[in-house]
Each structure stands twice: as C-alpha cells, then as structure tokens.
Design an enzyme around this catalytic site. Structure first.
Site, mmCIF file in Angstrom:
data_model
loop_
_atom_site.group_PDB
_atom_site.id
_atom_site.type_symbol
_atom_site.label_atom_id
_atom_site.label_comp_id
_atom_site.label_asym_id
_atom_site.label_seq_id
_atom_site.Cartn_x
_atom_site.Cartn_y
_atom_site.Cartn_z
ATOM 1 N N LYS A 184 -11.097 -1.143 6.173
ATOM 2 C CA LYS A 184 -9.896 -0.889 6.959
ATOM 3 C C LYS A 184 -10.349 -0.359 8.310
ATOM 4 O O LYS A 184 -11.164 0.565 8.365
ATOM 5 C CB LYS A 184 -9.028 0.147 6.237
ATOM 6 C CG LYS A 184 -7.914 0.750 7.091
ATOM 7 C CD LYS A 184 -6.913 1.470 6.221
ATOM 8 C CE LYS A 184 -5.947 2.301 7.053
ATOM 9 N NZ LYS A 184 -4.678 2.559 6.343
ATOM 10 N N THR A 236 -3.957 6.180 1.806
ATOM 11 C CA THR A 236 -4.166 7.579 2.169
ATOM 12 C C THR A 236 -4.971 8.306 1.085
ATOM 13 O O THR A 236 -4.679 9.438 0.698
ATOM 14 C CB THR A 236 -2.829 8.311 2.460
ATOM 15 O OG1 THR A 236 -1.977 7.452 3.240
ATOM 16 C CG2 THR A 236 -3.065 9.569 3.279
ATOM 17 N N ARG A 256 1.284 10.305 0.409
ATOM 18 C CA ARG A 256 1.708 11.265 1.436
ATOM 19 C C ARG A 256 2.936 12.047 1.030
ATOM 20 O O ARG A 256 3.435 12.859 1.811
ATOM 21 C CB ARG A 256 2.031 10.523 2.735
ATOM 22 C CG ARG A 256 0.807 9.980 3.393
ATOM 23 C CD ARG A 256 1.110 9.400 4.741
ATOM 24 N NE ARG A 256 0.092 8.428 5.049
ATOM 25 C CZ ARG A 256 0.110 7.637 6.077
ATOM 26 N NH1 ARG A 256 1.102 7.692 6.942
ATOM 27 N NH2 ARG A 256 -0.856 6.767 6.272
ATOM 28 N N GLU A 313 0.877 -1.177 0.000
ATOM 29 C CA GLU A 313 0.000 0.000 0.000
ATOM 30 C C GLU A 313 0.906 1.217 0.000
ATOM 31 O O GLU A 313 1.535 1.533 1.015
ATOM 32 C CB GLU A 313 -0.918 -0.002 1.224
ATOM 33 C CG GLU A 313 -1.796 1.252 1.293
ATOM 34 C CD GLU A 313 -2.525 1.394 2.627
ATOM 35 O OE1 GLU A 313 -2.888 0.371 3.250
ATOM 36 O OE2 GLU A 313 -2.704 2.548 3.061
#
Ligand code: 3PG
Length: 205
Positions: free
Chosen positions: A126, A66, A42, A38
């Site tokens: 998640k 994210t 960011r 993943e």
C-alpha cells in the site's frame, strides 16, 4: 485468494460506526459491483463489523485496514478478515502480517521502505499517504529502479484522480474512502454508495 491488488480496481476504505452499518455498506458496495471492502480498525465496532460482514455478506471479500499494532493482525483474522492492510510498516508489524497466513498489503511511503519490504519477500504494497507522498509521480519514478514492487496507492485519491494511478504499470488498484461519504452513511443513503461503487467498478486498470 490472489493478491488484494487484483480483485477490484478500487478498494473501498470504510469506517463503520456499528456492525449493522458495516453490513449495509458492504451490501451497497456489492450492489454497485465492488466485491471487496477494507474495513478499518478505527472504531470500537470495527471487529464486530468485520465478523458481521463475513457472516452476512459472503459475496464480498472483507479485509481489515488500519492494522497499526502487531496484535491487530490476529484479532482481525479471528474476526473473519480475509486480508490485512497497514498504513505503514515496522519489523514487528510485518512479522504479524506474515504470521496471519492471510494476504496483506503493508504500507510504504519511501523507496527505502519499498526496498525493505522486497528484502522481506513482499512485493504487493500500500502506498500511503499517496497524494501527500508524491502521488502518481512518485510511483512513476519508482518503477524504473524498483520494477518488481506493485502498489495500492491510498490517501487523498478521488474518482477524478484514480484513473491516472490506474494507468500506471505498477498499480494494481487504488484505495479510497470517497465511495462512502460520511453524510451518505449517516443518512443511510445506500443507493448513493452503490452508485459511487458502480462508477469505481467501471474504472479500467
Ligand atoms: C486509509 O486508511 O487508507 C486512508 O485513510 C484512506 O484515505 P482517504 O480517506 O484519503 O481516501
């Protein structure tokens, strides 16, 4: 592809400063036996890193993490992401994830958010931030009233605490950044990352 929950016991959550760094990390994870990553949105290089991993490390399944704004979903899909992960869920974010056509794990942290996701037809979630939101005890408590929801708990999980999560019937995999310690990435210690990946790959669901 099947659900991101079913590919690896531990989903490495990775921050890459450059595309080359992302590729090196992806290769190290594969060498350790973890064929999924993943890559979090960011850093300014995140989309380039996803594109480079998709091109240069085809043996790994690369997802984008994210995803915090609806527009991120298409950007990540266009870069070659094969699945999407968000830390939380809003109505418009969920629509963007669904519109991408990719498998995805929307983030939840409360029972009401779990119920809203189920209402939208989404069962694979998640659980974030896992440790701060009640940890394994939360997931055990949720399994009674909401048995159809399945989770990838992430946030504050370590090699030591992962097995307790993986033992739960409603956990498919756990996520974490402990496989890519900042100092190992900074010094290019890819062998250490492969070793941590191998330990994680050996964990039993
Ligand atoms: C995430 O985005 O999923 C988390 O930042 C990962 O949490 P961790 O760094 O505590 O493993």
């Amino acid at each position: 592809m099947s659900s991101p929950l079913e590919i690896v016991p531990v989903l490495p959550v990775v921050v890459a400063g450059t595309a080359e760094e992302g590729v090196a990390i992806a290769r190290a994870l594969v060498a350790g036996g973890l064929p999924a990553i993943e890559l979090t949105l960011r850093t300014p290089a995140a989309l380039d890193a996803i594109r480079a991993i998709a091109d240069e490390v085809p043996e790994i399944l690369v997802g984008a993490g994210t995803i915090t704004r609806p527009g991120h979903a298409k950007l990540a899909a266009d870069a070659g992401a094969q699945f999407l992960v968000s830390p939380g869920t809003t109505g418009s974010l969920l629509h963007a994830l669904q519109d991408s056509g990719l498998p995805f794990l929307p983030g939840v942290a409360t029972v009401s958010e779990v119920l809203a996701a189920l209402e939208a037809g989404v069962t694979d979630l998640k659980f974030f931030p896992a440790e701060a939101s009640g940890g394994a005890a939360f997931l055990t408590a949720v399994a009674g009233p909401v048995p159809t929801a399945r989770f990838c708990p992430t946030g504050g999980i370590t090699a030591a605490t992962a097995p307790a999560y993986l033992a739960l019937p409603n956990v498919g995999c756990v996520g974490g950044s402990w496989l890519t310690p900042a100092d190992a990435v900074a010094s290019g210690d890819w062998d250490r990352i492969s070793m941590l990946a191998a330990e994680a790959a050996a964990l039993v669901r």
